[in-house]
Motif scaffolding. Structure first.
Motif, PDB file in Angstrom:
ATOM      1  N   LEU A  97      -5.790   2.106  -5.892  1.00  0.00           N
ATOM      2  CA  LEU A  97      -5.193   1.243  -4.870  1.00  0.00           C
ATOM      3  C   LEU A  97      -5.672  -0.187  -5.119  1.00  0.00           C
ATOM      4  O   LEU A  97      -6.871  -0.420  -5.303  1.00  0.00           O
ATOM      5  CB  LEU A  97      -5.605   1.706  -3.473  1.00  0.00           C
TER       6      LEU A  97
ATOM      7  N   TYR B  91       0.824  -1.204   0.000  1.00  0.00           N
ATOM      8  CA  TYR B  91       0.000   0.000   0.000  1.00  0.00           C
ATOM      9  C   TYR B  91       0.860   1.258   0.000  1.00  0.00           C
ATOM     10  O   TYR B  91       0.578   2.211  -0.735  1.00  0.00           O
ATOM     11  CB  TYR B  91      -0.934   0.011   1.207  1.00  0.00           C
TER      12      TYR B  91
ATOM     13  N   LEU C 284       0.766   4.076  -3.054  1.00  0.00           N
ATOM     14  CA  LEU C 284       0.334   5.428  -2.711  1.00  0.00           C
ATOM     15  C   LEU C 284       1.476   6.430  -2.858  1.00  0.00           C
ATOM     16  O   LEU C 284       1.274   7.549  -3.354  1.00  0.00           O
ATOM     17  CB  LEU C 284      -0.216   5.458  -1.284  1.00  0.00           C
TER      18      LEU C 284
END
Length: 306
Positions: free
Chosen positions: A269, A148, A152
């Motif tokens: 995502l 993640y 990001l």
């Protein structure tokens, strides 16, 4: 109802037991759990479990009883949740400040992979500050948080170097745009920001690769080895630096869960799920997660959920 409880045995850390269905507090909704995702940190708690431990912090399912105080989603709403514990069960009572509504486009397996790792990534990057054009080093990058953070951070314009144990564990991170190395010593600094999650000798080595005035955010100790800092050596590296100790916890979680859901729905995502299995296989999955045989997240399904 059935619930998974700790056994204290390394080879089979949990077993099924019959429990009464939980009775929610006024600010809690009762959720029929369809999927849950264990975290590696939870596997450590299971080694010497406290008597009151009911594991399970990342779940997705269906609200079957709305909160008595009128807060949160209504009956029949699909949700993702982050209870304090008790999620490895057929039903869980979850504070409404730790729930977010799921759209039909996101299945329960992907949703369950979001909470702890996703919230950690969001809050970690907020702590790090502006990322556009900055050089970032991420250690322990192949777990759920690392995937993640990479997606990001790269999406926010960072030039990110990810440290993984093997090339296979870093394949997806490279596809996301990270520069891949397999030990901190091989990372080419200097870095503006270091996100450090392994502890042991990696933290001081990563610190030595920062530019003067850089920031190191320490958010884990996956190596389970204490950190020793030699400040004489440190002064020969970045000369001065800021070190933050970070912990993700702090309710309410609902806004961050909702943000993660939006990011997934918008295609910005993508949860990395290394294993999906029926919850009958939870014990074996926990062992493999503890021993780093699973890349990204593991998700267990209850009652044939998808």
């Amino acid at each position: 109802m059935q619930r998974l409880i700790p056994t204290g045995e390394a080879a089979r850390p949990v077993a099924f037991a019959e429990f009464p269905q939980p009775v929610p507090e006024p600010g809690e909704a009762l959720v029929k759990v369809e999927a849950f995702a264990p975290n590696r940190g939870e596997t450590f708690l299971l080694e010497r479990p406290q008597p009151e431990l009911l594991p399970g912090k990342d779940i997705a399912g269906l609200v079957v009883q709305a909160a008595a105080d009128g807060s949160g989603p209504g009956i029949g709403t699909r949700v993702v949740g982050h209870p304090a514990q008790g999620g490895w069960a057929e039903y869980a009572a979850v504070p409404t400040h730790s729930l977010a509504v799921l759209p039909d486009s996101i299945d329960s397996a992907r949703a369950a992979a979001l909470p702890l790792a996703g919230i950690t990534a969001l809050r970690l990057l907020r702590t790090a500050g502006s990322l556009a054009g900055r050089r970032v080093l991420l250690t322990g990058a192949s777990g759920g948080v690392g995937h993640y953070v990479t997606e990001l951070a790269v999406g926010a314009g960072a030039e990110l170097t990810a440290v993984t144990a093997t090339p296979v564990r870093g394949e997806r991170l490279a596809r996301l745009g990270a520069t891949l190395v397999h030990e901190v010593a091989a990372a080419r600094g200097p870095f503006d920001i270091v996100l450090e999650s392994t502890g042991g000798p990696d933290l001081p080595l990563a610190l030595s690769k920062m530019r003067p005035g850089g920031t190191l955010v320490w958010f884990g100790q996956a190596s389970r080895t204490p950190v020793t800092l030699d400040f004489f050596h440190l002064l020969g590296g970045p000369e001065h630096a800021t070190i933050h100790h970070f912990h993700y916890a702090g309710a309410p979680y609902a806004p961050d869960l909702a943000a993660l859901v939006r990011l997934v729905e918008q295609g910005r995502l993508h949860p990395e799920i290394g294993r999906t299995a029926d919850w009958a296989h939870t014990a074996d999955t926990l062992v493999d997660l503890r021993e780093r045989r699973i890349r990204g997240k593991a998700v267990l399904l209850i009652g044939g959920a998808r």
